[in-house]
Scaffold this motif. Structure first.
Motif, PDB file in Angstrom:
ATOM      1  N   GLY A 149      45.520  69.403 -10.707  1.00 42.57           N
ATOM      2  CA  GLY A 149      45.559  70.106 -12.308  1.00 42.57           C
ATOM      3  C   GLY A 149      46.605  70.685 -12.391  1.00 42.57           C
ATOM      4  N   SER A 150      46.841  71.938 -12.945  1.00 39.06           N
ATOM      5  CA  SER A 150      47.762  72.230 -12.956  1.00 39.06           C
ATOM      6  C   SER A 150      47.871  74.221 -12.897  1.00 39.06           C
ATOM      7  N   ARG A 151      49.029  74.894 -13.059  1.00 39.64           N
ATOM      8  CA  ARG A 151      49.584  76.294 -12.718  1.00 39.64           C
ATOM      9  C   ARG A 151      50.156  76.515 -13.789  1.00 39.64           C
ATOM     10  N   PRO A 152      49.855  77.735 -13.956  1.00 38.85           N
ATOM     11  CA  PRO A 152      51.023  78.555 -15.222  1.00 38.85           C
ATOM     12  C   PRO A 152      51.946  78.284 -14.603  1.00 38.85           C
ATOM     13  N   GLN A 153      53.504  78.436 -16.242  1.00 41.43           N
ATOM     14  CA  GLN A 153      54.658  78.255 -15.883  1.00 41.43           C
ATOM     15  C   GLN A 153      54.900  79.794 -15.947  1.00 41.43           C
ATOM     16  N   VAL A 154      55.885  80.225 -14.945  1.00 41.43           N
ATOM     17  CA  VAL A 154      56.513  81.845 -15.000  1.00 41.43           C
ATOM     18  C   VAL A 154      57.716  80.991 -15.223  1.00 41.43           C
ATOM     19  N   PRO A 155      58.912  82.410 -15.919  1.00 49.57           N
ATOM     20  CA  PRO A 155      60.532  81.652 -14.804  1.00 49.57           C
ATOM     21  C   PRO A 155      60.965  83.120 -14.422  1.00 49.57           C
ATOM     22  N   ASN A 169      47.615  83.818 -16.991  1.00 52.45           N
ATOM     23  CA  ASN A 169      45.934  84.165 -18.065  1.00 52.45           C
ATOM     24  C   ASN A 169      44.585  83.858 -16.676  1.00 52.45           C
ATOM     25  N   ASP A 170      45.133  83.339 -15.783  1.00 52.75           N
ATOM     26  CA  ASP A 170      44.269  83.229 -14.513  1.00 52.75           C
ATOM     27  C   ASP A 170      43.996  84.506 -14.416  1.00 52.75           C
ATOM     28  N   ASP A 171      44.757  85.831 -13.962  1.00 46.39           N
ATOM     29  CA  ASP A 171      44.903  87.379 -14.032  1.00 46.39           C
ATOM     30  C   ASP A 171      43.797  87.964 -14.539  1.00 46.39           C
ATOM     31  N   VAL A 172      43.876  87.497 -15.759  1.00 41.55           N
ATOM     32  CA  VAL A 172      43.249  88.296 -16.771  1.00 41.55           C
ATOM     33  C   VAL A 172      41.729  88.512 -16.514  1.00 41.55           C
ATOM     34  N   PHE A 173      40.997  87.792 -16.846  1.00 42.76           N
ATOM     35  CA  PHE A 173      39.758  87.501 -15.646  1.00 42.76           C
ATOM     36  C   PHE A 173      38.984  88.512 -14.720  1.00 42.76           C
ATOM     37  N   ALA A 174      40.137  88.580 -14.224  1.00 38.23           N
ATOM     38  CA  ALA A 174      39.711  89.733 -13.202  1.00 38.23           C
ATOM     39  C   ALA A 174      39.834  90.594 -13.402  1.00 38.23           C
ATOM     40  N   TRP A 175      39.877  91.451 -15.346  1.00 40.53           N
ATOM     41  CA  TRP A 175      40.096  93.261 -14.390  1.00 40.53           C
ATOM     42  C   TRP A 175      39.389  93.419 -14.775  1.00 40.53           C
ATOM     43  N   GLN A 176      38.939  94.894 -14.516  1.00 41.59           N
ATOM     44  CA  GLN A 176      37.819  95.594 -14.526  1.00 41.59           C
ATOM     45  C   GLN A 176      37.423  96.140 -15.754  1.00 41.59           C
ATOM     46  N   THR A 177      38.352  96.291 -16.471  1.00 47.61           N
ATOM     47  CA  THR A 177      38.348  96.790 -17.630  1.00 47.61           C
ATOM     48  C   THR A 177      39.599  97.224 -18.596  1.00 47.61           C
ATOM     49  N   LEU A 178      39.497  96.887 -19.472  1.00 48.17           N
ATOM     50  CA  LEU A 178      39.896  96.839 -20.379  1.00 48.17           C
ATOM     51  C   LEU A 178      41.704  97.867 -20.407  1.00 48.17           C
ATOM     52  N   GLY A 187      54.118  81.498 -27.282  1.00 47.13           N
ATOM     53  CA  GLY A 187      53.557  81.469 -29.006  1.00 47.13           C
ATOM     54  C   GLY A 187      52.601  80.280 -28.733  1.00 47.13           C
ATOM     55  N   GLY A 188      52.213  79.353 -27.379  1.00 47.46           N
ATOM     56  CA  GLY A 188      51.228  78.748 -27.611  1.00 47.46           C
ATOM     57  C   GLY A 188      49.770  78.690 -27.942  1.00 47.46           C
ATOM     58  N   VAL A 189      49.168  78.103 -27.419  1.00 45.97           N
ATOM     59  CA  VAL A 189      47.451  78.242 -27.723  1.00 45.97           C
ATOM     60  C   VAL A 189      47.326  79.164 -27.088  1.00 45.97           C
ATOM     61  N   ILE A 190      47.645  79.373 -25.454  1.00 45.63           N
ATOM     62  CA  ILE A 190      46.704  80.869 -25.013  1.00 45.63           C
ATOM     63  C   ILE A 190      47.329  82.151 -24.989  1.00 45.63           C
ATOM     64  N   ALA A 269      52.548  83.533 -20.274  1.00 45.05           N
ATOM     65  CA  ALA A 269      52.070  82.329 -21.265  1.00 45.05           C
ATOM     66  C   ALA A 269      52.265  81.727 -21.558  1.00 45.05           C
ATOM     67  N   VAL A 270      53.715  81.064 -21.374  1.00 45.56           N
ATOM     68  CA  VAL A 270      54.219  80.029 -21.842  1.00 45.56           C
ATOM     69  C   VAL A 270      53.772  78.710 -21.941  1.00 45.56           C
ATOM     70  N   GLY A 271      52.575  78.572 -21.126  1.00 44.67           N
ATOM     71  CA  GLY A 271      52.141  76.499 -20.642  1.00 44.67           C
ATOM     72  C   GLY A 271      52.286  76.759 -19.268  1.00 44.67           C
ATOM     73  N   ARG A 272      51.820  75.743 -18.874  1.00 41.54           N
ATOM     74  CA  ARG A 272      51.150  75.623 -17.571  1.00 41.54           C
ATOM     75  C   ARG A 272      51.914  74.166 -17.659  1.00 41.54           C
ATOM     76  N   GLN A 273      51.937  74.140 -15.653  1.00 42.69           N
ATOM     77  CA  GLN A 273      52.959  72.731 -15.608  1.00 42.69           C
ATOM     78  C   GLN A 273      52.382  72.723 -14.528  1.00 42.69           C
ATOM     79  N   PRO A 274      52.274  70.782 -14.606  1.00 51.25           N
ATOM     80  CA  PRO A 274      51.559  69.809 -13.388  1.00 51.25           C
ATOM     81  C   PRO A 274      51.442  70.343 -11.955  1.00 51.25           C
ATOM     82  N   ALA A 275      50.793  70.552 -11.149  1.00 50.91           N
ATOM     83  CA  ALA A 275      50.810  70.931  -9.611  1.00 50.91           C
ATOM     84  C   ALA A 275      51.318  69.739  -8.686  1.00 50.91           C
TER      85      ALA A 275
END
Length: 482
Positions: A149-155, A169-178, A187-190, A269-275
Motif C-alpha cells: 500500500g501507501s502512506r501520506p507524504q509529508v515534507p 487525511n488518516d487523522d481526520v476520521f478519528a476526530w470526535q468533533t469538527l 491541490g490534489g484529489v484528497i 494532503a499533498v499525496g501519498r507514496q508507496p510504503a
C-alpha cells in the motif's frame, strides 16, 4: 520459549489491503501454500481512511449545503445548525461498519494463512517478519507479492514547524468533533474533497497549493473552469511557492501568497507514496526506478523477470481501489501459476473526484493524448445552460470528449460538472468497447437528463471529425445542451 520460527510457502503476500486480499484469493486457485503477512490493522486503506469515510464526510457536507441553499427553489429552511460531534460520530460508526466487513472476510481465512508482523527481505526468497510480541518468523517463499500500500507524504520541514498540529487525511476520521479552522495544504484529489467538505460543514478553511492546478484535470480550459468554480466558493491560495508554517501556541500560522493566517490545524494532503521503506528491497536483487519502486509489467504484475510481483498502491501507478483489486488478482494469479506468466488485459482508465461539481477523467486524458502524439479532435459542452442541470441548479462546468481523427473512435474525456461519476462510467465503457462517436450518438438518450449534455458534446465532436451523417437538430424548446 523459542522466539523465532520458520515457515515455507509457495506464495508469500506482504500486505492485506485491497490488492493483498485480491492476490490471496487468486493465488489460492493454484496452491494452498499461501501466506499473507500484515503488520498494521486489518481493513483496507479505502475502508479505514480513504474512499468510505471521506464520502461519509462529503455526504454530511452535501446535506448541510443543500439545506442552506434551498431558497432559490422557493423552499425556506430555518437556520442550519451543524452538530460536529454527531457528524463525526456517524463518520466513525459507518467507517467501522465498512472496516468490519473487511476484517470479517479475513477472519474466515485459515489461521496458517495469516501472519501478523512487519516483513523485510533477507534475500530474494526469504522474508524476516517481526511480530508485535517480539517473536520473529523466517518465511521462505518460492514467489512473493508486494502489496504494502501507501502512506501520506509529508515534507519533514512541515512536521518540524507545525508539530502535533499537523495532521494527514488518516487523522481526520478519528476526530470526535469538527474543529474551528483548518489549513489544507495541497491541490490534489484528497485536498480538494476534504477542504470543500469541511468548508460546507462550517469549518473555516483555506486551501493552499504550490502550483496553479486544482484537481487532476489536464485540459487547460477545464482547469481554468475548475479554478473559477471552486474559487467562487472555497478560499484558495494557489501558486503558493512561498508557503511557510510557524507554530503559534495551539495553532499554526500559515504564510503564503502574501497572506498570514492562523489555523487550529494544518492538514497535509499533498499525496501519498508507496510504503516500501521498511522492506529492504536492496536484498531482493530487483530492478528499481530512481525512487526505489520496483520496475514491473502492469499486464502481469511481475517485477523484471523475477519471481516477485507487485500490486496496488505499492507501485503508485494508479492509486485507485478498482485498479488495486485488478492488480492483486493479476499478481496473485501469476504468482500462483509461476513460471507460467499470463498477460492480462486492463480496463479502460476511470478516475472520479467527489467534489461539487465533480471531476472526472475517462479513458486517456488530454495530456496523455498530446504526449502520445495522437491525432484527435475535441467535442465540448457547457453545463451552464444545460436543461436538466439548470432545473437542479447544478448548472456549472463543462465536458470535453476526445476522438481519434482517422477512425472516429472515442479515446477519452475530461469533465467538471454534475453527475460526472455516472457520465464517467458511460464514457469509460465506450472507450473500452472501442465505440465510435457515431455509435454513441446512435444510442438512446432520454429527456430531460444530464446525459443529453454528453450528446451535445458528441454532436460537436462529430462535426469536427466530419464523419457520418449530419447531426439531428436538438430540441428547440429545451435550451442549449439539452
Amino acid at each position: 520459549m523459542n522466539d523465532s520460527s520458520t515457515r515455507e510457502v509457495d506464495v508469500a503476500i506482504i500486505g492485506a489491503g485491497t490488492a493483498g486480499m485480491g492476490a490471496y484469493r487468486a493465488a489460492l486457485q493454484h496452491t494452498p501454500r499461501v501466506l499473507v503477512i500484515e503488520g498494521g490493522p486489518y481493513g483496507t486503506t479505502c475502508a479505514r481512511v480513504g474512499c468510505m469515510p471521506s464520502k461519509l464526510l462529503i455526504a454530511a457536507a452535501e446535506a448541510a449545503h443543500g439545506a442552506a441553499h434551498a431558497a432559490p427553489f422557493g423552499v425556506q429552511v430555518g437556520g442550519v445548525r451543524i452538530d460536529g460531534a454527531a457528524v463525526m460520530q456517524r463518520v466513525r460508526s459507518e467507517r467501522d461498519r465498512f472496516v468490519g466487513f473487511v476484517t470479517a472476510s479475513v477472519d474466515t481465512w485459515p489461521a496458517d494463512h495469516r501472519l501478523r508482523g512487519w516483513a523485510h527481505f533477507v534475500d530474494a526468497h526469504t522474508l524476516q517478519v517481526a511480530g508485535e510480541d517480539g517473536r520473529t518468523t523466517r518465511v521462505s517463499a518460492q514467489r512473493i507479492v508486494i502489496a504494502t500500500g501507501s502512506r501520506p507524504q509529508v515534507p519533514a520541514a512541515w512536521r518540524t514547524a507545525a508539530g502535533d498540529r499537523l495532521i494527514v487525511n488518516d487523522d481526520v476520521f478519528a476526530w470526535q468533533t469538527l474543529p474551528d479552522s483548518v489549513a489544507v495544504l495541497g491541490g490534489g484529489v484528497i485536498a480538494l474533497e476534504l477542504a470543500q467538505a469541511l468548508h460546507r460543514l462550517g469549518v473555516r478553511v483555506r486551501l493552499h497549493a504550490r502550483s496553479q492546478r486544482l484537481g487532476p484535470l489536464t485540459d487547460a480550459t477545464l482547469q481554468r473552469r475548475a479554478r473559477e468554480i471552486f474559487g467562487a466558493e472555497l478560499p484558495l491560495t494557489l501558486g503558493a511557492s512561498d508557503l511557510r508554517l510557524q507554530r503559534d501556541g495551539n495553532g499554526v500560522r500559515v504564510h503564503a501568497g502574501g497572506r498570514d493566517e492562523r489555523f487550529d490545524w494544518v492538514l497535509a494532503a499533498v499525496g501519498r507514496q508507496p510504503a516500501l521503506a521498511g522492506l529492504q528491497l536492496q536484498h531482493a536483487d530487483l530492478p528499481l526506478d530512481p525512487h526505489g519502486v520496483p520496475l514491473f509489467d502492469r499486464r502481469t504484475g511481475q517485477v523484471g523477470d523475477s519471481h516477485v510481483f507487485i500490486a496496488g498502491d505499492a507501485h503508485d501507478e494508479t492509486p485507485l481501489l478498482h485498479e488495486a483489486a485488478d492488480d492483486g488478482r493479476i499478481a496473485g494469479d501469476n504468482a500462483g501459476r509461476f513460471p507460467d506468466i499470463r498477460v492480462r488485459p486492463r480496463r479502460a482508465p476511470l478516475a472520479v473526484v467527489f467534489s461539487d461539481p465533480q471531476l472526472m477523467i475517462a479513458g486517456d486524458s488530454h495530456a496523455q493524448l498530446v504526449a502520445a502524439g495522437r491525432h484527435f479532435e475535441t467535442g465540448e459542452v457547457s453545463f451552464d445552460d444545460q436543461g436538466r442541470s439548470r432545473v437542479m441548479l447544478k448548472n456549472r462546468g463543462a465536458l470535453h470528449v476526445y476522438a481519434e481523427r482517422e477512425t472516429g473512435k472515442l479515446l477519452g474525456a475530461e469533465m467538471i460538472g454534475p453527475a460526472a461519476e455516472h457520465l464517467g462510467h458511460l464514457l469509460a465503457w465506450s472507450v473500452q468497447r472501442g465505440d465510435t462517436v457515431q455509435q454513441m450518438l446512435d444510442s438512446p438518450f432520454y429527456h430531460p437528463v444530464i446525459e443529453e449534455g454528453l450528446r451535445t458534446a458528441l454532436r460537436h465532436l462529430q462535426r469536427h471529425l466530419r464523419m457520418g451523417p449530419p447531426p439531428v437538430e436538438r430540441c428547440l424548446d429545451c435550451g442549449p445542451g439539452a
